[in-house]
Design a protein around this motif. Structure first.
Motif, PDB file in Angstrom:
ATOM      1  N   GLY A  95      45.807  10.217  79.169  1.00  0.00           N
ATOM      2  CA  GLY A  95      45.570   9.460  80.383  1.00  0.00           C
ATOM      3  C   GLY A  95      46.084   8.034  80.281  1.00  0.00           C
ATOM      4  O   GLY A  95      46.661   7.501  81.230  1.00  0.00           O
ATOM      5  N   LYS A  96      45.910   7.418  79.112  1.00  0.00           N
ATOM      6  CA  LYS A  96      46.407   6.058  78.900  1.00  0.00           C
ATOM      7  C   LYS A  96      47.925   5.993  79.035  1.00  0.00           C
ATOM      8  O   LYS A  96      48.481   4.983  79.448  1.00  0.00           O
ATOM      9  N   ALA A  97      48.590   7.102  78.659  1.00  0.00           N
ATOM     10  CA  ALA A  97      50.051   7.159  78.701  1.00  0.00           C
ATOM     11  C   ALA A  97      50.568   7.674  80.041  1.00  0.00           C
ATOM     12  O   ALA A  97      51.777   7.857  80.216  1.00  0.00           O
ATOM     13  N   GLY A  98      49.647   7.895  80.980  1.00  0.00           N
ATOM     14  CA  GLY A  98      50.048   8.367  82.295  1.00  0.00           C
ATOM     15  C   GLY A  98      50.437   9.833  82.331  1.00  0.00           C
ATOM     16  O   GLY A  98      51.158  10.260  83.237  1.00  0.00           O
ATOM     17  N   LEU A  99      49.960  10.605  81.352  1.00  0.00           N
ATOM     18  CA  LEU A  99      50.286  12.024  81.284  1.00  0.00           C
ATOM     19  C   LEU A  99      49.148  12.867  81.847  1.00  0.00           C
ATOM     20  O   LEU A  99      48.001  12.423  81.901  1.00  0.00           O
ATOM     21  N   SER A 100      49.476  14.087  82.235  1.00  0.00           N
ATOM     22  CA  SER A 100      48.447  14.994  82.739  1.00  0.00           C
ATOM     23  C   SER A 100      47.521  15.400  81.604  1.00  0.00           C
ATOM     24  O   SER A 100      47.919  15.441  80.440  1.00  0.00           O
ATOM     25  N   ILE A 101      46.266  15.706  81.941  1.00  0.00           N
ATOM     26  CA  ILE A 101      45.330  16.148  80.913  1.00  0.00           C
ATOM     27  C   ILE A 101      45.618  17.598  80.572  1.00  0.00           C
ATOM     28  O   ILE A 101      46.184  18.352  81.366  1.00  0.00           O
ATOM     29  N   LEU A 102      45.239  17.996  79.371  1.00  0.00           N
ATOM     30  CA  LEU A 102      45.471  19.361  78.907  1.00  0.00           C
ATOM     31  C   LEU A 102      44.326  20.270  79.342  1.00  0.00           C
ATOM     32  O   LEU A 102      43.154  19.879  79.306  1.00  0.00           O
ATOM     33  N   THR A 103      44.656  21.472  79.714  1.00  0.00           N
ATOM     34  CA  THR A 103      43.671  22.479  80.097  1.00  0.00           C
ATOM     35  C   THR A 103      43.309  23.320  78.883  1.00  0.00           C
ATOM     36  O   THR A 103      44.185  23.730  78.115  1.00  0.00           O
ATOM     37  N   VAL A 104      42.019  23.552  78.694  1.00  0.00           N
ATOM     38  CA  VAL A 104      41.565  24.364  77.569  1.00  0.00           C
ATOM     39  C   VAL A 104      41.901  25.827  77.818  1.00  0.00           C
ATOM     40  O   VAL A 104      41.607  26.366  78.885  1.00  0.00           O
ATOM     41  N   SER A 105      42.533  26.451  76.829  1.00  0.00           N
ATOM     42  CA  SER A 105      42.918  27.858  76.925  1.00  0.00           C
ATOM     43  C   SER A 105      42.100  28.682  75.939  1.00  0.00           C
ATOM     44  O   SER A 105      42.087  28.382  74.738  1.00  0.00           O
ATOM     45  N   ASP A 106      41.434  29.715  76.433  1.00  0.00           N
ATOM     46  CA  ASP A 106      40.666  30.598  75.545  1.00  0.00           C
ATOM     47  C   ASP A 106      41.570  31.257  74.510  1.00  0.00           C
ATOM     48  O   ASP A 106      41.189  31.429  73.344  1.00  0.00           O
ATOM     49  N   LEU A 107      42.777  31.619  74.931  1.00  0.00           N
ATOM     50  CA  LEU A 107      43.724  32.243  74.004  1.00  0.00           C
ATOM     51  C   LEU A 107      44.099  31.275  72.893  1.00  0.00           C
ATOM     52  O   LEU A 107      44.118  31.646  71.707  1.00  0.00           O
ATOM     53  N   LEU A 108      44.366  30.017  73.252  1.00  0.00           N
ATOM     54  CA  LEU A 108      44.746  29.034  72.240  1.00  0.00           C
ATOM     55  C   LEU A 108      43.570  28.672  71.336  1.00  0.00           C
ATOM     56  O   LEU A 108      43.770  28.310  70.175  1.00  0.00           O
ATOM     57  N   ILE A 109      42.355  28.751  71.842  1.00  0.00           N
ATOM     58  CA  ILE A 109      41.178  28.543  70.991  1.00  0.00           C
ATOM     59  C   ILE A 109      41.152  29.606  69.897  1.00  0.00           C
ATOM     60  O   ILE A 109      40.948  29.310  68.711  1.00  0.00           O
TER      61      ILE A 109
END
Length: 203
Positions: A95-109
């Motif tokens: 957010g500080k860098a003006g980027l979108s936030i990451l979405t939590v993925s069950d698969l990636l967990i």
């Protein structure tokens, strides 16, 4: 605390709760402070599809960090809370860098948990069976064109883990990669009590 940041944190926690990331906590309770100078060995790796080949963009490195009296922003009762906090910290930096936030993925967990467990046997981007870490993409049929991995051990809290990554150009670049939009975190406690952290990113 800034009201906008407070609402952002509350919203993220609600999102993680709805996704089941912070339900059913387990693990050990962590003290409010840490007083130890520790050697943090960590690795960051980014792969991109270039001409249909997986090209590694960074390598493993080591750093000495003095974690003397690191205050925590709250107490944690288990690894689910650790994971949620670490993702919160990553999204604050984005957010500080003006980027979108990451979405939590069950698969990636799931993928990150597998990688974290593998690190006890071999702390490397090379998996215990000799294959490169990126082969986990095909193992789990992970969609997307790119993937990144941050690893860490010998840190006891999300804050200290995040700080070590921010102090590393490769890790920080991985965290602030504009192409990433999904993330998963895995934390594994080794037989000697060492915590192994894995964060996996995809587009």
């Amino acid at each position: 605390m800034d009201k906008a940041l407070t609402f952002c944190r509350i919203g993220l926690l609600l999102l993680l709760s709805a996704a089941g990331v912070i339900s059913q906590p387990g693990g050990n309770i962590v003290d409010q402070t840490i007083a130890a100078a520790v050697k943090i060995t960590y690795a960051a790796s980014v792969y991109a599809d270039i001409a249909d080949e997986q090209v590694p963009l960074s390598d493993m490195e080591e750093l000495i960090i003095d974690d003397t009296t690191v205050p925590l922003s709250g107490s944690y009762s288990g690894f689910a809370e650790f994971s949620a906090k670490l993702i919160e910290l990553v999204n604050i930096e984005r957010g500080k860098a003006g980027l979108s936030i990451l979405t939590v993925s069950d698969l990636l967990i799931t993928v990150a948990e597998v990688r974290a467990a593998e690190l006890e046997e071999q702390y490397s981007h090379t998996r215990p069976d000799g294959r490169d870490w990126v082969t986990i993409r095909s193992d789990f049929n992970i969609p997307g064109r790119g993937a990144g991995e941050n690893l860490n051990k010998n840190t006891a809290t999300p804050e200290s883990c995040m700080q070590s990554w921010i102090n590393s150009p490769d890790h920080k670049a991985n965290i602030l990669m504009p192409e990433w939009n999904k993330v998963g975190v895995g934390i594994h406690e080794g037989s000697d009590g060492t915590l192994y952290w894995a964060m996996v990113f995809t587009d």
